[in-house]
Design an enzyme around this catalytic site. Structure first.
Site, PDB file in Angstrom:
ATOM      1  N   ASP A  83       0.874  -1.174   0.000  1.00 11.05           N
ATOM      2  CA  ASP A  83       0.000   0.000   0.000  1.00 11.05           C
ATOM      3  C   ASP A  83       0.905   1.216   0.000  1.00 11.05           C
ATOM      4  O   ASP A  83       1.870   1.284   0.766  1.00 11.05           O
ATOM      5  CB  ASP A  83      -0.949   0.034   1.193  1.00 11.05           C
ATOM      6  CG  ASP A  83      -2.116   0.977   0.908  1.00 11.05           C
ATOM      7  OD1 ASP A  83      -2.927   0.665   0.015  1.00 11.05           O
ATOM      8  OD2 ASP A  83      -2.204   2.037   1.550  1.00 11.05           O
TER       9      ASP A  83
ATOM     10  N   PHE B 119       4.440   5.477 -13.402  1.00 10.19           N
ATOM     11  CA  PHE B 119       2.972   5.489 -13.355  1.00 10.19           C
ATOM     12  C   PHE B 119       2.527   6.484 -12.287  1.00 10.19           C
ATOM     13  O   PHE B 119       3.346   7.136 -11.639  1.00 10.19           O
ATOM     14  CB  PHE B 119       2.427   4.081 -13.078  1.00 10.19           C
ATOM     15  CG  PHE B 119       2.722   3.562 -11.689  1.00 10.19           C
ATOM     16  CD1 PHE B 119       3.962   3.033 -11.385  1.00 10.19           C
ATOM     17  CD2 PHE B 119       1.750   3.588 -10.695  1.00 10.19           C
ATOM     18  CE1 PHE B 119       4.228   2.550 -10.107  1.00 10.19           C
ATOM     19  CE2 PHE B 119       2.012   3.104  -9.413  1.00 10.19           C
ATOM     20  CZ  PHE B 119       3.262   2.588  -9.122  1.00 10.19           C
TER      21      PHE B 119
ATOM     22  N   ARG C  45       9.250   2.053  -2.865  1.00 11.13           N
ATOM     23  CA  ARG C  45       8.989   0.615  -3.064  1.00 11.13           C
ATOM     24  C   ARG C  45      10.311  -0.164  -3.002  1.00 11.13           C
ATOM     25  O   ARG C  45      10.393  -1.220  -2.376  1.00 11.13           O
ATOM     26  CB  ARG C  45       8.280   0.421  -4.416  1.00 11.13           C
ATOM     27  CG  ARG C  45       7.806  -1.000  -4.692  1.00 11.13           C
ATOM     28  CD  ARG C  45       6.719  -1.022  -5.766  1.00 11.13           C
ATOM     29  NE  ARG C  45       5.534  -0.306  -5.333  1.00 11.13           N
ATOM     30  CZ  ARG C  45       5.183   0.907  -5.788  1.00 11.13           C
ATOM     31  NH1 ARG C  45       5.885   1.513  -6.726  1.00 11.13           N
ATOM     32  NH2 ARG C  45       4.120   1.506  -5.303  1.00 11.13           N
TER      33      ARG C  45
HETATM   34  P1  ITT Z   1      -3.507  -2.334  -5.307  1.00 10.79           P
HETATM   35  O1  ITT Z   1      -4.235  -1.805  -4.086  1.00 10.79           O
HETATM   36  O2  ITT Z   1      -4.286  -3.358  -6.038  1.00 10.79           O
HETATM   37  O3  ITT Z   1      -2.105  -2.778  -4.978  1.00 10.79           O
HETATM   38  P2  ITT Z   1      -3.644   0.443  -6.131  1.00 10.79           P
HETATM   39  O4  ITT Z   1      -3.151   1.197  -7.321  1.00 10.79           O
HETATM   40  O5  ITT Z   1      -5.095   0.638  -5.750  1.00 10.79           O
HETATM   41  O6  ITT Z   1      -3.325  -1.111  -6.349  1.00 10.79           O
HETATM   42  P3  ITT Z   1      -2.846   1.710  -3.645  1.00 10.79           P
HETATM   43  O7  ITT Z   1      -4.196   1.596  -3.033  1.00 10.79           O
HETATM   44  O8  ITT Z   1      -1.643   1.388  -2.814  1.00 10.79           O
HETATM   45  O9  ITT Z   1      -2.707   0.769  -4.923  1.00 10.79           O
HETATM   46  O10 ITT Z   1      -2.721   3.167  -4.266  1.00 10.79           O
HETATM   47  C1  ITT Z   1      -1.487   3.700  -4.524  1.00 10.79           C
HETATM   48  C2  ITT Z   1      -1.611   4.869  -5.480  1.00 10.79           C
HETATM   49  O11 ITT Z   1      -0.567   5.791  -5.146  1.00 10.79           O
HETATM   50  C3  ITT Z   1      -1.351   4.410  -6.916  1.00 10.79           C
HETATM   51  O12 ITT Z   1      -2.538   4.083  -7.594  1.00 10.79           O
HETATM   52  C4  ITT Z   1      -0.629   5.622  -7.507  1.00 10.79           C
HETATM   53  O13 ITT Z   1      -1.567   6.575  -7.943  1.00 10.79           O
HETATM   54  C5  ITT Z   1       0.127   6.158  -6.291  1.00 10.79           C
HETATM   55  N1  ITT Z   1       1.486   5.571  -6.265  1.00 10.79           N
HETATM   56  C6  ITT Z   1       1.956   4.560  -5.477  1.00 10.79           C
HETATM   57  N2  ITT Z   1       3.227   4.268  -5.762  1.00 10.79           N
HETATM   58  C7  ITT Z   1       3.582   5.085  -6.757  1.00 10.79           C
HETATM   59  C8  ITT Z   1       4.756   5.258  -7.513  1.00 10.79           C
HETATM   60  O14 ITT Z   1       5.824   4.481  -7.334  1.00 10.79           O
HETATM   61  N3  ITT Z   1       4.771   6.204  -8.453  1.00 10.79           N
HETATM   62  C9  ITT Z   1       3.700   6.986  -8.669  1.00 10.79           C
HETATM   63  N4  ITT Z   1       2.532   6.877  -8.038  1.00 10.79           N
HETATM   64  C10 ITT Z   1       2.463   5.934  -7.063  1.00 10.79           C
END
Ligand code: ITT
Length: 195
Positions: free
Chosen positions: A73, A151, A178
């Site tokens: 998350d 992304f 990450r």
């Molecule tokens: P899962 O819960 O299925 O893993 P998700 O995209 O819904 O997928 P999160 O609830 O953890 O995941 O939301 C994280 C959001 O934060 C993600 O959709 C991106 O918009 C942002 N995010 C997380 N890590 C990122 C990164 O390395 N670079 C850019 N944006 C990031």
């Protein structure tokens, strides 16, 4: 033999980055599809660690043949916005509109007050085990979207003059939230299980 970990995510970009980071270290990363699991856990927590726990445990409980599960998350915390969007980063705006909405919110915030950080919680779940690891990547919010890689909020997040979307995936993983959290996970697995 390579250690198998099932990554409980529906985000293909997270899966790609996890494979780039963990596979050279000797792990095989399976997707939910590989394991025949098709669920969307309810992220009801108010912290990254809690939401990662929910995702990892929900997916672990769906498995017919148990295997270690990891979940991620993560999100962007902007100081001038009191830490928002934080755990709500994925729900802040539809994909494709997130960066512009954040730039709009930040339009009157001066240089010097545009600090922000990405936070990532990785949770590892196996029988009788639930461990969490966190990582952080500090930077600032730019004024426009730049770059084609990465992304989410990568095109507006600056580190040393470049956005994360302007970096190669190797460059991003070396400094990312990450990458940092996964490095701690790998140390734990090596120390505890000698994998
Ligand atoms: P899962 O819960 O299925 O893993 P998700 O995209 O819904 O997928 P999160 O609830 O953890 O995941 O939301 C994280 C959001 O934060 C993600 O959709 C991106 O918009 C942002 N995010 C997380 N890590 C990122 C990164 O390395 N670079 C850019 N944006 C990031």
């Amino acid at each position: 033999m390579r250690t198998k970990l099932l990554f409980a995510t529906n985000n293909a970009n997270k899966l790609r980055e996890a494979r780039q980071i963990l596979e050279p270290m000797g792990f095989e990363i399976l997707s939910m599809k590989d394991a025949g699991v098709d669920i969307e856990p309810d992220e009801t927590g108010t912290t990254f660690v809690r939401n990662a726990e929910i995702k990892a445990c929900d997916v672990y409980n769906e498995l017919e043949i148990p295997m270690p599960v990891i979940a991620d998350d993560s999100g962007l915390c902007v100081d001038a916005l009191g830490g928002r969007p934080g755990v709500w980063s994925a729900r802040y705006a539809p994909e494709g509109e997130r960066c512009q909405k954040l730039l709009d919110e930040m339009k009157d915030v001066p240089e010097g007050k545009r600090s922000a950080y990405f936070e990532c919680a990785i949770v590892y779940v196996d029988k009788y085990v639930c461990e969490s690891f966190t990582g952080r990547c500090e930077g600032t919010i730019g004024y426009e979207e730049r770059g084609e890689n990465g992304f989410g909020y990568d095109p507006i997040f600056l580190r040393d003059g470049r956005t994360l979307a302007e970096m190669s995936s190797e460059e991003k993983n070396a400094i990312s939230h990450r990458g940092a959290a996964m490095e701690k996970l790998v140390s734990y697995l090596k120390e505890s299980y000698g994998v």
